[in-house]
Design a protein around this motif. Structure first.
Motif, PDB file in Angstrom:
ATOM      1  N   LEU A   1       0.811  -1.219   0.000  1.00 55.75           N
ATOM      2  CA  LEU A   1       0.000   0.000   0.000  1.00 55.75           C
ATOM      3  C   LEU A   1       0.845   1.270   0.000  1.00 55.75           C
ATOM      4  O   LEU A   1       0.364   2.346  -0.353  1.00 55.75           O
TER       5      LEU A   1
ATOM      6  N   ILE B   1     -10.242   0.456   0.760  1.00 53.55           N
ATOM      7  CA  ILE B   1      -9.776  -0.830   0.214  1.00 53.55           C
ATOM      8  C   ILE B   1     -10.923  -1.828   0.274  1.00 53.55           C
ATOM      9  O   ILE B   1     -11.474  -2.099   1.342  1.00 53.55           O
TER      10      ILE B   1
ATOM     11  N   THR C   1      -9.536  -5.047  -4.673  1.00 55.91           N
ATOM     12  CA  THR C   1      -8.175  -4.591  -4.399  1.00 55.91           C
ATOM     13  C   THR C   1      -7.456  -5.584  -3.485  1.00 55.91           C
ATOM     14  O   THR C   1      -6.277  -5.885  -3.689  1.00 55.91           O
TER      15      THR C   1
END
Length: 380
Positions: free
Chosen positions: A212, A287, A291
């Motif tokens: 991330l 998220i 994803t």
């Protein structure tokens, strides 16, 4: 140890008959009265957070043991019959759009509730995210209820439907501090073959958090490389030579479902701009399941840190344990016996009324005693 977790229930199309609803409400109120007198609000929350006990409760009030409607009907009835001011207990949220009302309803709780509404609203969102994004078992959530006592003890009961199998799955949570990292104590139901379980993989979560922080364009390249690796070899050889040992092809297929890479990159860019410091923050920032599947695939194939593929269900349950109380609305295991239902209601109501009167008499006696003491002091 508290048992929290999952129960699987088939979809029932039948509705609760109108004549049965008043019986269910009255019986539920009588049972709640007895539980509150015997245990208090905190223990009631704890009991309802147990999937086995919850199943028994909805059986006793007349729901069929295996009905998906047992969750929505039982929680709907409890929400109607429970009085937060008098009971020190509240049910928030519900089915469909009502599930979004949790924050507003927490803010509106009466003054006798020692509750941090913002913190509980955050936990509510995280629990929903955990059971849709960190655990992907094919069930789409459509019901979310948060139950809370005046002392702040809480439980979350939510339900999802698998559109393929037409089975509902009920998830139970109870008063933990960190839904993203803490495990449930027990999950009751039938195991699914195809599950992506990032929730129980510490190493995969660490890699995903590192990803991330990466440039989203790099993530896109790594995802496409992962998909190319899969296409370049047979599924059987990939499974046998993979890093996760012998698992089913169905399990691997969960995160091989196509994702819109451009949408994933867009989400990653938006999240990265806000610099989340934890997976918890990243989930709340947006998220989602697609994803998470993409990041899990990269974690497995590029960085050799696979997520878990094990369905966390590990507690068997006896669905017929309480099914012979008054019967079930659809006649399973037999039609509801009105006479037995009212006999149970009258017994419980009489017990609750007597206990309340005794409690009131005790309070009156104590007040009289205090007045006598004050009179003696004033006389001396």
């Amino acid at each position: 140890m508290e048992i929290t977790g999952i129960s699987d229930l088939p979809l029932h199309y039948g509705r609760v008959p109108q004549w049965l609803i008043p019986i269910m409400k009255r019986l539920s109120r009588a049972i709640v009265d007895v539980m509150l007198l015997e245990w208090g609000p905190d223990k009631v929350i704890e009991r309802l957070s147990n999937p086995l006990w919850f199943q028994g409760f909805n059986n006793v009030i007349g729901m069929d043991w295996d009905s998906s409607g047992s969750t929505t009907v039982t929680l709907g009835i409890l929400k109607e019959v429970i009085n937060p001011v008098q009971d020190g207990l509240a049910v928030t949220g519900g089915k469909g759009k009502n599930s979004l009302n949790v924050p507003k309803e927490l803010e509106a709780l009466p003054s006798n509730f020692n509750v941090d509404a913002k913190r509980l609203s955050r936990i509510s969102k995280l629990v929903a995210k955990t059971d849709t994004t960190l655990l992907q078992d094919g069930h789409e959530l459509y019901h979310h209820s948060l139950l809370v006592s005046e002392s702040g003890k809480w439980a979350i009961i939510q339900q999802g439907m698998n559109p393929t199998t037409r089975f509902a799955r009920r998830y139970h949570w109870s008063s933990i501090k960190d839904p993203v990292n803490e495990k449930r104590a027990g999950l009751a139901g039938r195991k699914e073959k195809a599950v992506l379980n990032v929730h129980e993989s510490v190493n995969a979560k660490r890699v995903i958090m590192d990803l991330l922080r990466e440039d989203p364009s790099k993530i896109e390249k790594q995802y496409l490389r992962s998909m190319a690796l899969i296409r370049g070899t047979s599924l059987d050889s990939w499974i046998s030579l993979g890093t996760v040992g012998a698992i089913s092809s169905e399990a691997k297929m969960v995160y091989m479902k196509p994702v819109d890479v451009r949408r994933v990159v867009k989400t990653l860019s938006e999240v990265r701009e806000k610099s989340p410091t934890s997976l918890e923050e990243a989930l709340l920032l947006g998220i989602g399941p697609s994803t998470m599947r993409a990041l899990s695939l990269i974690s497995d194939l590029i960085y050799n840190e696979p997520p878990s593929y094990q369905d966390p269900v590990n507690v068997p349950y006896d669905p017929f344990k309480y099914a012979f109380a008054i019967g079930g609305k659809d006649g399973i295991p037999f039609p509801v016996h009105k006479e037995i239902a009212f006999e149970v209601i009258h017994t419980l109501e009489e017990f609750a009324m007597k206990a309340k009167l005794e409690k009131k008499d005790k309070a009156v006696a104590l007040n009289k005693l205090r007045e006598m003491k004050l009179g003696v002091k004033e006389g001396t």
